[in-house]
Design a protein around this motif. Structure first.
Motif, PDB file in Angstrom:
ATOM      1  N   UNK A  29       0.826  -1.209   0.000  1.00 43.09           N
ATOM      2  CA  UNK A  29       0.000   0.000   0.000  1.00 43.09           C
ATOM      3  C   UNK A  29       0.858   1.256   0.000  1.00 43.09           C
ATOM      4  N   UNK A  30       1.997   1.226   0.720  1.00 38.85           N
ATOM      5  CA  UNK A  30       2.877   2.396   0.703  1.00 38.85           C
ATOM      6  C   UNK A  30       3.445   2.645  -0.686  1.00 38.85           C
ATOM      7  N   UNK A  31       3.849   1.577  -1.366  1.00 41.04           N
ATOM      8  CA  UNK A  31       4.373   1.756  -2.720  1.00 41.04           C
ATOM      9  C   UNK A  31       3.304   2.311  -3.652  1.00 41.04           C
ATOM     10  N   UNK A  32       2.077   1.796  -3.511  1.00 45.93           N
ATOM     11  CA  UNK A  32       1.004   2.279  -4.374  1.00 45.93           C
ATOM     12  C   UNK A  32       0.678   3.737  -4.082  1.00 45.93           C
ATOM     13  N   UNK A  33       0.617   4.112  -2.785  1.00 40.94           N
ATOM     14  CA  UNK A  33       0.326   5.500  -2.447  1.00 40.94           C
ATOM     15  C   UNK A  33       1.440   6.434  -2.899  1.00 40.94           C
ATOM     16  N   UNK A  34       2.704   5.978  -2.804  1.00 35.35           N
ATOM     17  CA  UNK A  34       3.810   6.814  -3.241  1.00 35.35           C
ATOM     18  C   UNK A  34       3.745   7.072  -4.737  1.00 35.35           C
ATOM     19  N   UNK A  35       3.437   6.008  -5.495  1.00 37.96           N
ATOM     20  CA  UNK A  35       3.325   6.185  -6.943  1.00 37.96           C
ATOM     21  C   UNK A  35       2.151   7.093  -7.295  1.00 37.96           C
ATOM     22  N   UNK A  36       1.041   6.942  -6.571  1.00 35.97           N
ATOM     23  CA  UNK A  36      -0.119   7.794  -6.831  1.00 35.97           C
ATOM     24  C   UNK A  36       0.191   9.243  -6.517  1.00 35.97           C
ATOM     25  N   UNK A  37       0.900   9.489  -5.406  1.00 32.11           N
ATOM     26  CA  UNK A  37       1.238  10.861  -5.029  1.00 32.11           C
ATOM     27  C   UNK A  37       2.177  11.499  -6.037  1.00 32.11           C
ATOM     28  N   UNK A  38       3.154  10.737  -6.527  1.00 34.45           N
ATOM     29  CA  UNK A  38       4.061  11.285  -7.533  1.00 34.45           C
ATOM     30  C   UNK A  38       3.312  11.634  -8.812  1.00 34.45           C
ATOM     31  N   UNK A  39       2.362  10.772  -9.196  1.00 40.44           N
ATOM     32  CA  UNK A  39       1.586  11.066 -10.393  1.00 40.44           C
ATOM     33  C   UNK A  39       0.730  12.312 -10.197  1.00 40.44           C
ATOM     34  N   UNK A  40       0.156  12.454  -9.001  1.00 42.55           N
ATOM     35  CA  UNK A  40      -0.659  13.641  -8.727  1.00 42.55           C
ATOM     36  C   UNK A  40       0.178  14.903  -8.755  1.00 42.55           C
ATOM     37  N   UNK A  41       1.402  14.827  -8.231  1.00 43.12           N
ATOM     38  CA  UNK A  41       2.275  15.997  -8.239  1.00 43.12           C
ATOM     39  C   UNK A  41       2.647  16.392  -9.670  1.00 43.12           C
ATOM     40  N   UNK A  42       2.849  15.391 -10.521  1.00 43.33           N
ATOM     41  CA  UNK A  42       3.150  15.705 -11.915  1.00 43.33           C
ATOM     42  C   UNK A  42       1.962  16.380 -12.597  1.00 43.33           C
ATOM     43  N   UNK A  43       0.743  15.899 -12.264  1.00 40.83           N
ATOM     44  CA  UNK A  43      -0.436  16.529 -12.846  1.00 40.83           C
ATOM     45  C   UNK A  43      -0.619  17.956 -12.338  1.00 40.83           C
ATOM     46  N   UNK A  44      -0.368  18.148 -11.033  1.00 40.99           N
ATOM     47  CA  UNK A  44      -0.524  19.484 -10.466  1.00 40.99           C
ATOM     48  C   UNK A  44       0.523  20.455 -10.995  1.00 40.99           C
ATOM     49  N   UNK A  45       1.707  19.941 -11.321  1.00 40.60           N
ATOM     50  CA  UNK A  45       2.782  20.803 -11.799  1.00 40.60           C
ATOM     51  C   UNK A  45       2.485  21.387 -13.182  1.00 40.60           C
ATOM     52  N   UNK A  46       1.492  20.847 -13.877  1.00 41.13           N
ATOM     53  CA  UNK A  46       1.162  21.366 -15.212  1.00 41.13           C
ATOM     54  C   UNK A  46       0.287  22.613 -15.145  1.00 41.13           C
ATOM     55  N   UNK A  47      -0.221  22.936 -13.938  1.00 43.56           N
ATOM     56  CA  UNK A  47      -1.063  24.125 -13.797  1.00 43.56           C
ATOM     57  C   UNK A  47      -0.237  25.393 -13.827  1.00 43.56           C
ATOM     58  N   UNK A  48      -0.899  26.521 -13.562  1.00 47.18           N
ATOM     59  CA  UNK A  48      -0.230  27.820 -13.575  1.00 47.18           C
ATOM     60  C   UNK A  48       0.212  28.197 -12.181  1.00 47.18           C
ATOM     61  N   UNK A  49      -0.673  28.857 -11.435  1.00 50.27           N
ATOM     62  CA  UNK A  49      -0.284  29.279 -10.090  1.00 50.27           C
ATOM     63  C   UNK A  49      -0.101  28.119  -9.142  1.00 50.27           C
ATOM     64  N   UNK A 245      -9.967   2.973 -10.516  1.00 52.20           N
ATOM     65  CA  UNK A 245     -10.035   1.862 -11.456  1.00 52.20           C
ATOM     66  C   UNK A 245      -8.805   0.969 -11.341  1.00 52.20           C
ATOM     67  N   UNK A 246      -7.618   1.582 -11.181  1.00 51.53           N
ATOM     68  CA  UNK A 246      -6.395   0.788 -11.046  1.00 51.53           C
ATOM     69  C   UNK A 246      -6.404  -0.024  -9.755  1.00 51.53           C
ATOM     70  N   UNK A 247      -6.901   0.557  -8.665  1.00 52.39           N
ATOM     71  CA  UNK A 247      -6.966  -0.181  -7.405  1.00 52.39           C
ATOM     72  C   UNK A 247      -7.937  -1.347  -7.479  1.00 52.39           C
ATOM     73  N   UNK A 248      -9.055  -1.154  -8.144  1.00 52.51           N
ATOM     74  CA  UNK A 248     -10.009  -2.243  -8.294  1.00 52.51           C
ATOM     75  C   UNK A 248      -9.430  -3.383  -9.122  1.00 52.51           C
ATOM     76  N   UNK A 249      -8.703  -3.044 -10.183  1.00 50.03           N
ATOM     77  CA  UNK A 249      -8.081  -4.086 -10.994  1.00 50.03           C
ATOM     78  C   UNK A 249      -7.005  -4.839 -10.216  1.00 50.03           C
ATOM     79  N   UNK A 250      -6.213  -4.101  -9.421  1.00 47.11           N
ATOM     80  CA  UNK A 250      -5.184  -4.747  -8.616  1.00 47.11           C
ATOM     81  C   UNK A 250      -5.793  -5.653  -7.556  1.00 47.11           C
ATOM     82  N   UNK A 251      -6.862  -5.184  -6.896  1.00 50.49           N
ATOM     83  CA  UNK A 251      -7.513  -6.003  -5.875  1.00 50.49           C
ATOM     84  C   UNK A 251      -8.125  -7.255  -6.475  1.00 50.49           C
ATOM     85  N   UNK A 252      -8.730  -7.134  -7.661  1.00 48.88           N
ATOM     86  CA  UNK A 252      -9.322  -8.310  -8.298  1.00 48.88           C
ATOM     87  C   UNK A 252      -8.261  -9.319  -8.725  1.00 48.88           C
ATOM     88  N   UNK A 253      -7.105  -8.816  -9.143  1.00 44.81           N
ATOM     89  CA  UNK A 253      -6.047  -9.715  -9.605  1.00 44.81           C
ATOM     90  C   UNK A 253      -5.392 -10.469  -8.460  1.00 44.81           C
TER      91      UNK A 253
END
Length: 317
Positions: A29-49, A245-253
């Motif tokens: 769960x820590x690895x998944x949350x870390x990857x999710x947070x990094x992805x969110x930071x990359x998305x947020x970095x594309x904004x302006x202010x 959606x990714x978490x649901x797929x991982x849990x099902x697998x």
């Protein structure tokens, strides 16, 4: 002495198995949350202010208040109960502990050895912990499912010209539990004098969800600096839907492997306790006969080896 030693070792084995499974679950769960947070930071970095949002600020720990809303001193397990959707206080821990104590006393009376008390109570508490962890996981999944719709309402309100604080208050009235409880707590903290982002961080701390921490940082930057917060919130809503959606797929697998590991790891010690309670006369030779001691030692060795292999198998997913 031999009986007490063997039962003590069996208790230690149960603890080690539970600890191994817990470490595996928290590591993934820590690895998944870390990857999710990094992805969110990359998305947020594309904004302006809001590009000024720093990862250190998103990860900064928030000190929990020492007292609850009713001016009652918070107990150490209140945050854990809240993250599982249970009421805080003494009622739930006592209602869970008393049946375990009664079962442990019954095991001691049936088998005639005091070592059955800690072993039975340990297995019972392990089962209660699994139930609590399951409730916590389901509650977090429901929160993650409700957050995108809440952010969509927030974006619509801000696009109509409302301030972020007013839009937050209106959008929170259109949500349902369990997200409604978190938002109500946030609004109560905000009315008591906290900034909105700080109030959200404090209210979401028991749930330990990084997406809520990032949302609090985005709202704080939008309130203090300004910028197109609606675009950032819309990106976050889209990201949360992809994350769900990714978490649901991982849990099902991995559901079959994780359940098999738990069942195979806990079945032998649970079977020993149930056999000892149901038929103590049948189980007595195993405790008092030298050959029974050897059989128990062999079973403990196989249990340790099997637990280690199951742990490696679960980690390899």
């Amino acid at each position: 002495m031999g009986t007490g030693l063997l039962l003590g070792v069996l208790s230690i084995v149960s603890v080690l198995l539970a600890l191994a499974a817990w470490l595996w679950g928290t590591a993934s769960s820590r690895e998944q949350r870390q990857a999710s947070l990094q992805h969110a930071e990359q998305q947020l970095a594309r904004g302006t202010a809001p590009a000024a949002v720093r990862p250190e600020a998103a990860r900064a720990p928030i000190a929990a208040p020492g007292r609850t809303a009713g001016n009652r001193r918070s107990l150490p397990w209140d945050g854990l109960l809240q993250s599982a959707g249970l009421p805080a206080g003494w009622k739930v821990p006592l209602s869970v502990l008393l049946p375990g104590m009664a079962l442990a006393v019954l095991a001691v009376a049936r088998l005639g050895t005091a070592w059955m008390f800690p072993l039975t109570l340990l297995l019972y508490l392990l089962g209660a912990w699994l139930w609590l962890a399951r409730r916590t996981t389901r509650l977090k999944a429901r929160l993650l499912h409700q957050l995108p719709d809440f952010l969509d309402n927030l974006v619509r309100m801000t696009a109509l010209g409302n301030s972020l604080q007013a839009a937050f208050q209106v959008a929170s009235t259109q949500t349902t539990a369990p997200l409604r409880e978190l938002l109500d707590t946030t609004l109560r903290n905000a009315r008591s004098g906290m900034e909105l982002d700080r109030a959200l961080s404090v209210a979401s701390q028991p749930y330990r969800m990084e997406v809520l921490g990032v949302l609090a940082v985005v709202m704080g930057v939008s309130v203090r600096i300004g910028g197109r917060s609606d675009q950032i919130l819309q990106r976050m809503a889209d990201f949360m839907r992809d994350l769900e959606q990714a978490q649901q797929e991982l849990a099902a697998t991995t559901a079959e492997t994780r359940m098999s590991a738990w069942v195979l790891g806990l079945l032998p010690p649970a079977s020993v306790v149930m056999m000892a309670i149901a038929s103590p006369d049948f189980f007595q030779p195993v405790l008092h006969d030298p050959l029974g001691h050897k059989i128990l030692l062999m079973a403990l060795g196989l249990e340790l080896a099997g637990g280690f292999l199951l742990y490696r198998l679960a980690r390899s997913i």
